[in-house]
Design an enzyme around this catalytic site. Structure first.
Site, PDB file in Angstrom:
ATOM      1  N   TRP A   6      -9.386   3.467  -6.574  1.00  0.00           N
ATOM      2  CA  TRP A   6      -9.214   3.912  -5.194  1.00  0.00           C
ATOM      3  C   TRP A   6      -7.748   4.064  -4.816  1.00  0.00           C
ATOM      4  O   TRP A   6      -7.445   4.541  -3.722  1.00  0.00           O
ATOM      5  CB  TRP A   6      -9.926   2.972  -4.227  1.00  0.00           C
ATOM      6  CG  TRP A   6      -9.796   1.510  -4.551  1.00  0.00           C
ATOM      7  CD1 TRP A   6      -8.829   0.647  -4.111  1.00  0.00           C
ATOM      8  CD2 TRP A   6     -10.663   0.731  -5.384  1.00  0.00           C
ATOM      9  NE1 TRP A   6      -9.036  -0.619  -4.608  1.00  0.00           N
ATOM     10  CE2 TRP A   6     -10.160  -0.598  -5.397  1.00  0.00           C
ATOM     11  CE3 TRP A   6     -11.808   1.023  -6.120  1.00  0.00           C
ATOM     12  CZ2 TRP A   6     -10.767  -1.626  -6.125  1.00  0.00           C
ATOM     13  CZ3 TRP A   6     -12.412   0.003  -6.836  1.00  0.00           C
ATOM     14  CH2 TRP A   6     -11.898  -1.305  -6.836  1.00  0.00           C
ATOM     15  N   TYR A  53     -13.903  -9.186  -2.676  1.00  0.00           N
ATOM     16  CA  TYR A  53     -14.555  -9.251  -1.374  1.00  0.00           C
ATOM     17  C   TYR A  53     -16.058  -9.483  -1.518  1.00  0.00           C
ATOM     18  O   TYR A  53     -16.682  -9.042  -2.491  1.00  0.00           O
ATOM     19  CB  TYR A  53     -14.299  -7.956  -0.600  1.00  0.00           C
ATOM     20  CG  TYR A  53     -12.900  -7.872  -0.057  1.00  0.00           C
ATOM     21  CD1 TYR A  53     -12.601  -8.376   1.208  1.00  0.00           C
ATOM     22  CD2 TYR A  53     -11.866  -7.318  -0.808  1.00  0.00           C
ATOM     23  CE1 TYR A  53     -11.313  -8.315   1.718  1.00  0.00           C
ATOM     24  CE2 TYR A  53     -10.575  -7.256  -0.311  1.00  0.00           C
ATOM     25  CZ  TYR A  53     -10.304  -7.757   0.955  1.00  0.00           C
ATOM     26  OH  TYR A  53      -9.020  -7.703   1.442  1.00  0.00           O
ATOM     27  N   HIS A  65       0.877  -1.171   0.000  1.00  0.00           N
ATOM     28  CA  HIS A  65       0.000   0.000   0.000  1.00  0.00           C
ATOM     29  C   HIS A  65       0.915   1.223   0.000  1.00  0.00           C
ATOM     30  O   HIS A  65       1.247   1.777   1.045  1.00  0.00           O
ATOM     31  CB  HIS A  65      -0.922  -0.008   1.214  1.00  0.00           C
ATOM     32  CG  HIS A  65      -2.052  -0.989   1.109  1.00  0.00           C
ATOM     33  ND1 HIS A  65      -1.876  -2.331   1.403  1.00  0.00           N
ATOM     34  CD2 HIS A  65      -3.333  -0.842   0.708  1.00  0.00           C
ATOM     35  CE1 HIS A  65      -3.030  -2.966   1.202  1.00  0.00           C
ATOM     36  NE2 HIS A  65      -3.927  -2.090   0.777  1.00  0.00           N
ATOM     37  N   GLU A  80      -6.861 -11.794  -2.265  1.00  0.00           N
ATOM     38  CA  GLU A  80      -7.606 -11.189  -1.160  1.00  0.00           C
ATOM     39  C   GLU A  80      -9.065 -11.593  -1.293  1.00  0.00           C
ATOM     40  O   GLU A  80      -9.647 -11.541  -2.376  1.00  0.00           O
ATOM     41  CB  GLU A  80      -7.531  -9.649  -1.170  1.00  0.00           C
ATOM     42  CG  GLU A  80      -6.189  -9.068  -0.794  1.00  0.00           C
ATOM     43  CD  GLU A  80      -6.231  -7.537  -0.696  1.00  0.00           C
ATOM     44  OE1 GLU A  80      -7.285  -6.996  -0.273  1.00  0.00           O
ATOM     45  OE2 GLU A  80      -5.220  -6.906  -1.035  1.00  0.00           O
ATOM     46  N   GLU A  85      -5.288  -4.395  -7.306  1.00  0.00           N
ATOM     47  CA  GLU A  85      -6.603  -3.814  -7.610  1.00  0.00           C
ATOM     48  C   GLU A  85      -6.484  -2.643  -8.584  1.00  0.00           C
ATOM     49  O   GLU A  85      -7.150  -1.610  -8.459  1.00  0.00           O
ATOM     50  CB  GLU A  85      -7.311  -3.412  -6.307  1.00  0.00           C
ATOM     51  CG  GLU A  85      -7.535  -4.633  -5.404  1.00  0.00           C
ATOM     52  CD  GLU A  85      -7.955  -4.306  -3.979  1.00  0.00           C
ATOM     53  OE1 GLU A  85      -8.321  -3.137  -3.718  1.00  0.00           O
ATOM     54  OE2 GLU A  85      -7.905  -5.208  -3.122  1.00  0.00           O
TER      55      GLU A  85
END
Length: 369
Positions: free
Chosen positions: A171, A238, A98, A274, A166
């Site tokens: 985002w 998710y 991140h 994930e 991602e």
């Protein structure tokens, strides 16, 4: 595997191990930050986990993040210690990143800046950009960490590096609204080349992990850096606000069909990099992961395992990883303490004891010294 750079024998052994699991009847179970974050643990050095406190074994795969280099999730020395201890427990390590927005702060400012996407960061950190030197210093920390993580025999510990995840969302500053497909690919390749060519890192496999669901080869590969840069084809997906008949499992297994077909053609390994139950309960408090009580799908773990293994492409996954237990209001794995037992503990125990799931150790342990 057609990877561009030579790797250590330990890393080749890890990749062979993952291939073996992809061909077996078992899926390695993983959790992010399990060795140094937890609700029920007393030590953050990689020797304890909420998973082990509940069912007697650590996850077979544990995710860590570069956030641990600069104080957001511990320090680099603490993270190195945790990785060494987890290796001794037979745990496979995967390193996500991140990354900070490098447009913020001074030359050595690397604070985590979630969801701050402004500033053309992805363009300015490339060669010729005004932030390239700052970005390279960040990559130097990754190289330093990879070199510092050694096993009991003094050999570098192999890990799975998963940057720029991602990437088809928006985002993060490396998302689709901020970098074109070509710019993203150039950034990904530059990062791997810098680490492995200029810095000599040879103990990191590399994973590519767009957000799910995906519906076609073209969609999945739109930002793919290339076979010579990638070892593992992953997916982050998710289960938001789970309820019966919401269509999540169909989208999940259909995504596996796409990825598995690509992996077979290209000789790659697949993983669910994930996943998690995201209750998003805003009426009773904001719970990003499991709710402390009143979860609408209390058998989510066993139900998810049944869905994953209902297709050959799902059975081919080497591992699956759920997110971290940061606190008793932000957690993804049920836990037990002296005065609390989460309502989904029994379902997770059934999941963990299922012969289709493998917990630690993920590999045969050498004699400890």
């Amino acid at each position: 595997m057609n990877f561009k750079y030579k790797r250590t024998e330990n890393l080749e052994a890890l990749l062979n191990l993952l291939r073996d699991y992809s061909l077996s009847d078992q899926i390695l179970f993983g959790q992010q930050n399990a060795g140094h974050f937890g609700v029920s643990i007393n030590s953050t050095d990689g020797t304890e986990s909420d998973c082990k406190n509940l069912c007697g074994s650590h996850p077979a795969v544990v995710g860590i993040d570069t956030l641990g280099f600069t104080g957001y999730e511990g320090t680099m020395n603490e993270l190195v210690t945790a990785v060494k201890n987890m290796r001794r427990e037979g745990i496979i390590i995967t390193l996500s990143s991140h990354m900070p927005n490098f447009t913020l702060g001074g030359e050595e400012f690397y604070d985590y800046s979630p969801n701050i996407t402004e500033g053309d960061c992805g363009k300015r950190i490339m060669p010729g950009g005004d932030l390239n030197a700052k970005y390279c210093r960040f990559l130097d920390m990754i190289a330093e960490f990879a070199s510092a993580c050694v096993d009991v025999e003094g050999e570098k510990i192999p890990m799975i590096f998963r940057p720029f995840h991602e990437c088809n969302g928006s985002w993060f500053w490396w998302g689709k609204d901020y970098l074109t497909d070509e710019e993203y690919i150039d950034l990904f390749r530059y990062t791997v080349d810098y680490l492995m060519d200029q810095k000599g890192v040879d103990n990191l496999a590399v994973a590519y992990s767009p957000n799910g669901p995906v519906t076609s080869d073209t969609e999945y590969l739109s930002r793919y850096p290339g076979d010579d840069y990638i070892d593992i084809l992953g997916l982050d997906y998710y289960h938001d606000k789970p309820h019966k008949g919401d269509g999540f499992y169909h989208k999940l297994t259909s995504s596996f069909d796409v990825i598995d077909r690509i992996a077979e053609e290209r000789g790659k390994i697949t993983a669910l990099t994930e996943i998690g139950y995201r209750s998003l309960d805003t009426e009773n408090g904001y719970f990003e992961g499991l709710a402390p009580m009143g979860n609408t799908v209390p058998d989510w773990f066993t139900q998810t395992l049944d869905a994953i293994t209902s297709t050959e492409s799902g059975k081919s996954l080497a591992y699956m990883l759920i997110w971290a237990n940061f606190s008793d209001t932000q957690f993804w794995l049920p836990f037990v303490t002296d005065d609390f037992r989460h309502e989904m503990c029994d379902d997770f125990l059934k999941f963990a004891e299922d012969p289709r799931i493998k917990l630690a150790p993920a590999f045969d342990l050498p004699d400890q010294v």
